[in-house]
Enzyme design. Structure first.
Site, PDB file in Angstrom:
ATOM      1  CD  GLU A  17      -2.571   1.435   2.571  1.00 25.37           C
ATOM      2  OE1 GLU A  17      -3.637   0.826   2.680  1.00 25.37           O
ATOM      3  OE2 GLU A  17      -2.105   2.169   3.472  1.00 25.37           O
ATOM      4  CE  LYS A 165     -17.247  -4.074   2.823  1.00 23.17           C
ATOM      5  NZ  LYS A 165     -16.088  -3.623   3.606  1.00 23.17           N
ATOM      6  CD  GLN A 176      -7.307  -1.325  10.084  1.00 20.79           C
ATOM      7  OE1 GLN A 176      -6.367  -1.139   9.308  1.00 20.79           O
ATOM      8  NE2 GLN A 176      -8.130  -0.375  10.450  1.00 20.79           N
TER       9      GLN A 176
END
Ligand code: FAD
Length: 287
Positions: A17, A165, A176
């Site tokens: 990321e 989702k 996370q």
């Protein structure tokens, strides 16, 4: 190969990321960082959506463009509900489409006083629906929380919401950060039993600086195993030793996750190519 296809063919998908710089003058430095990360052969690089993506600075789209079209690495662009309505979300999607980025991490975004609620998207799954409606050729990805989202009453309820989702068209979930792998394995078990079949990448953040202890560790609701708290209390006043110990902890965490069958591992490397390289060196034989 698309990101979704990678999960069907690779033993463990390796990703990193990054976040857009807050000032446009920092873009050259960002490019140097990303070019150094290219040498680690990441399967994709994700780009967060925050200050840079929505309020001045370098946009998520600009960074994703560099990753996808200059480095030729698939970019996963984050997009949040908060502060966006259908028109602004569609505009970002059009810009991504124009540069060939077809992977979007649909998120609700954290509630902050500066961010108005979206009039159109209450949950990430609403944004996921919208993306699939506007751009059926896009792949949608979503977030998940091994220890439960802070707003969720129970982990079980949060996992049930992941099924929404999934039904909205998500093709992959990213976790996370967490420091205790047993939380991840317990979550994985719960998710599979609840019917979540999507590949799930495990997100790991190395704690290598004292400022991260104050900002990330103290603010996150992540469980802290005794081995982790011992490391912090022992080395927090010795920057060089904390750096080495933080890398060592994250490498052991990552190796256990890969050997434990995680579909993917995702590095929260905080735009630090040297840290990402050290982590990669510690796991490359397993990838
Ligand atoms: P949601 O999936 O909407 O979930 C939020 C809460 O609502 C949860 O408690 C969930 O159980 C519940 N819920 C979900 N769907 C429903 C439903 N249909 N009905 C009832 N309840 C429901 N933030 C940023 O601002 N920018 C970023 O770039 C960014 N990147 C992130 C990347 C990852 C991998 C992760 C894990 C988080 C990231 N975040 C980012 C933070 C994220 O936006 C926040 O954690 C936010 O609070 C929740 O986002 P979500 O997409 O998980 O929301």
């Amino acid at each position: 190969m698309t990101i979704t296809e990678m999960f069907q063919t690779k033993r463990c998908v390796f990703s990193i990321e990054c976040f857009p710089p807050k000032q446009t003058t920092q873009m050259d430095k960002m490019k140097t960082t990303l070019t150094a990360m290219q040498k680690l052969n990441p399967d994709f690089i994700s780009v967060t959506f925050g200050a840079g993506g929505s309020a001045g600075g370098v946009s998520t789209v600009e960074v994703a463009d560099f990753i996808q079209n200059e480095l030729h690495i698939p970019a996963l662009a984050h997009l949040i509900c908060m502060g966006n309505d259908e028109a602004s979300a569609a505009e970002v999607l059009n810009r991504l489409d124009a540069i060939g980025v077809r992977d979007v991490l649909a998120l609700r975004g954290d509630r902050t006083p500066a961010r108005p609620e979206s009039p159109n998207f209450a949950h990430a799954s609403d944004l996921a629906h919208f993306i699939k409606y506007k751009k059926p050729h896009f792949s949608v990805h979503g977030a998940c929380y091994p220890e439960g989202h802070p707003e969720s009453e129970t982990l079980r309820k949060d996992v049930e919401n992941l099924c929404i989702k999934q039904r909205a068209g998500a093709e992959h979930l990213l976790t996370q950060l967490f420091f205790d792998n047993t939380c991840f394995y317990r979550f994985l078990n719960l998710a599979r039993r609840a019917g979540v079949t999507l590949p799930i990448s495990a997100g790991v953040m190395p704690i290598v600086k004292r400022s991260q202890i104050e900002r990330t560790v103290a603010l996150s609701s992540a469980s802290l195993p005794s081995e982790f708290t011992r490391m912090i209390s022992r080395w927090q006043d010795d920057p060089a030793a904390l750096y080495d110990a933080g890398i060592d902890y994250a490498v052991r965490q990552l190796r256990d996750l890969i050997e434990g069958g995680a579909d993917g591992v995702h590095l929260y490397a905080m735009n630090d190519a040297a840290v990402a390289e050290k982590l990669y060196d510690g796991i490359r034989d397993l990838l």
